[in-house]
Design a protein around this motif. Structure first.
Motif, PDB file in Angstrom:
ATOM      1  N   SER A 135       0.805  -1.201   0.144  1.00 17.30           N
ATOM      2  CA  SER A 135       0.123   0.116   0.143  1.00 17.30           C
ATOM      3  C   SER A 135       0.896   1.211   0.141  1.00 17.30           C
ATOM      4  O   SER A 135       0.265   2.420  -0.251  1.00 17.30           O
ATOM      5  N   GLU A 200      -9.214  -2.252  -3.093  1.00 19.49           N
ATOM      6  CA  GLU A 200      -9.191  -0.902  -3.062  1.00 19.49           C
ATOM      7  C   GLU A 200      -8.179  -0.082  -2.191  1.00 19.49           C
ATOM      8  O   GLU A 200      -7.712   0.981  -2.254  1.00 19.49           O
ATOM      9  N   LYS A 202      -5.118  -0.706  -2.197  1.00 18.79           N
ATOM     10  CA  LYS A 202      -3.939  -0.690  -2.989  1.00 18.79           C
ATOM     11  C   LYS A 202      -4.282   0.237  -4.115  1.00 18.79           C
ATOM     12  O   LYS A 202      -3.279   0.655  -4.954  1.00 18.79           O
ATOM     13  N   GLU A 204      -4.580   3.528  -4.517  1.00 21.91           N
ATOM     14  CA  GLU A 204      -3.737   4.926  -4.470  1.00 21.91           C
ATOM     15  C   GLU A 204      -2.051   4.595  -4.825  1.00 21.91           C
ATOM     16  O   GLU A 204      -1.643   5.089  -5.683  1.00 21.91           O
ATOM     17  N   ARG A 207      -2.181   3.929  -8.487  1.00 22.37           N
ATOM     18  CA  ARG A 207      -2.197   5.131  -9.308  1.00 22.37           C
ATOM     19  C   ARG A 207      -0.730   5.784  -9.378  1.00 22.37           C
ATOM     20  O   ARG A 207      -0.358   6.301 -10.389  1.00 22.37           O
ATOM     21  N   GLN A 208      -0.224   6.080  -8.233  1.00 26.07           N
ATOM     22  CA  GLN A 208       1.191   6.583  -7.949  1.00 26.07           C
ATOM     23  C   GLN A 208       2.068   5.603  -8.665  1.00 26.07           C
ATOM     24  O   GLN A 208       3.055   6.225  -9.544  1.00 26.07           O
ATOM     25  N   CYS A 218       7.986   5.870  -4.396  1.00 30.57           N
ATOM     26  CA  CYS A 218       7.131   4.878  -4.574  1.00 30.57           C
ATOM     27  C   CYS A 218       7.716   3.640  -5.550  1.00 30.57           C
ATOM     28  O   CYS A 218       7.942   4.294  -6.626  1.00 30.57           O
ATOM     29  N   TRP A 240      -8.601   4.420  -8.911  1.00 30.08           N
ATOM     30  CA  TRP A 240      -8.142   6.012  -9.137  1.00 30.08           C
ATOM     31  C   TRP A 240      -7.426   6.346 -10.347  1.00 30.08           C
ATOM     32  O   TRP A 240      -7.001   7.185 -10.768  1.00 30.08           O
TER      33      TRP A 240
END
Length: 242
Positions: A135, A200, A202, A204, A207-208, A218, A240
């Protein structure tokens, strides 16, 4: 990146397994890079099913796992060697001598890391590397940091990572503080990378990793620099993405 979204976990797992089977059918002596955690379990279940149906053989293949906890005996139920035996190795025809997991109990961990990299150099490159994502964007146990190690190394696990893995242990304090992990450089040497992400929680990180800047904060974002990455997401993990 080839990004695919799935409505069901079963379809996602089958797509991942199909990629592995296709590789082994065309190259029986393939070198597989394997991951642990909840993300690849469905893929391993499908691979076992397909092996039992006679659709694939692992007899000439070899494998290298991404990581292992420091200080857990190999036969500890939460060691990653035990995980791989339970979910895959014990159910297929792979030669156990050809399956490699870092030794988190080595007396000299630096020497173990160097030896693991040498084995990868001698027997690789990895044909297909399976990855999950943390995450916080970690891949393997390469945690966000100001800089990242290229080779296999010992890493101090961040509190969030230990907390996320505590569900597998009797008590949170039983989660090891360190792990041996393949480095980012080793991961990126694979000919093809398969990133599997479900949930969900994971979204973000996904997205990064896929749309954000390439940054060591990241680690998964460095996958953007690889020429052949397949990303399999469920709807939650893809939430996202633009």
């Amino acid at each position: 990146m080839n990004i695919l979204k799935f409505h069901s976990d079963e379809d996602l797992a089958q797509a991942g397994a199909n990629l592995v089977v296709s590789l082994l059918q065309s190259k029986p002596k393939a070198v597989l890079g394997l991951a642990t955690g909840s993300s690849p379990v469905g893929v391993y279940e499908k691979l076992v099913e397909m092996y039992r149906k006679g659709l694939v053989s692992f007899s000439k293949a070899s494998s290298f796992n991404l990581d292992e906890y420091v200080g857990l005996p190999a036969d500890h139920p939460q060691s990653y060697r035990s995980f791989m035996n339970q979910h895959l190795f014990s159910h297929i025809d792979i030669d156990m001598a050809a399956t490699h997991v870092p030794d988190g109990n080595a007396a000299d961990l630096a020497a173990e890391c160097a030896a693991y990299d040498q084995m990868l150099e001698d027997q690789g490159p990895v044909d297909l590397q399976i990855l999950g994502i943390g995450s916080n964007g970690h891949i393997g146990f390469n945690e966000p940091d100001a800089s990242l190690s290229g080779g296999t190394h010992v890493v101090d696990l961040l509190p969030g990572t230990r907390e996320a893995n505590a569900r597998f242990f009797d008590k949170p304090e039983d989660v090891p503080n360190q792990a041996v992990t393949m480095g980012i450089g080793g991961i990126l040497k694979a000919k093809q990378i398969l990133l599997l992400v479900r949930g969900e929680a994971k979204a973000e990180a996904v997205r990064q990793a896929i749309e954000g800047p390439i940054t060591t904060q990241c680690p998964a974002s460095l996958l953007q620099s690889h020429p052949n990455v397949v990303v399999l997401l469920d709807e939650g993990a893809a939430k996202w993405l633009k």
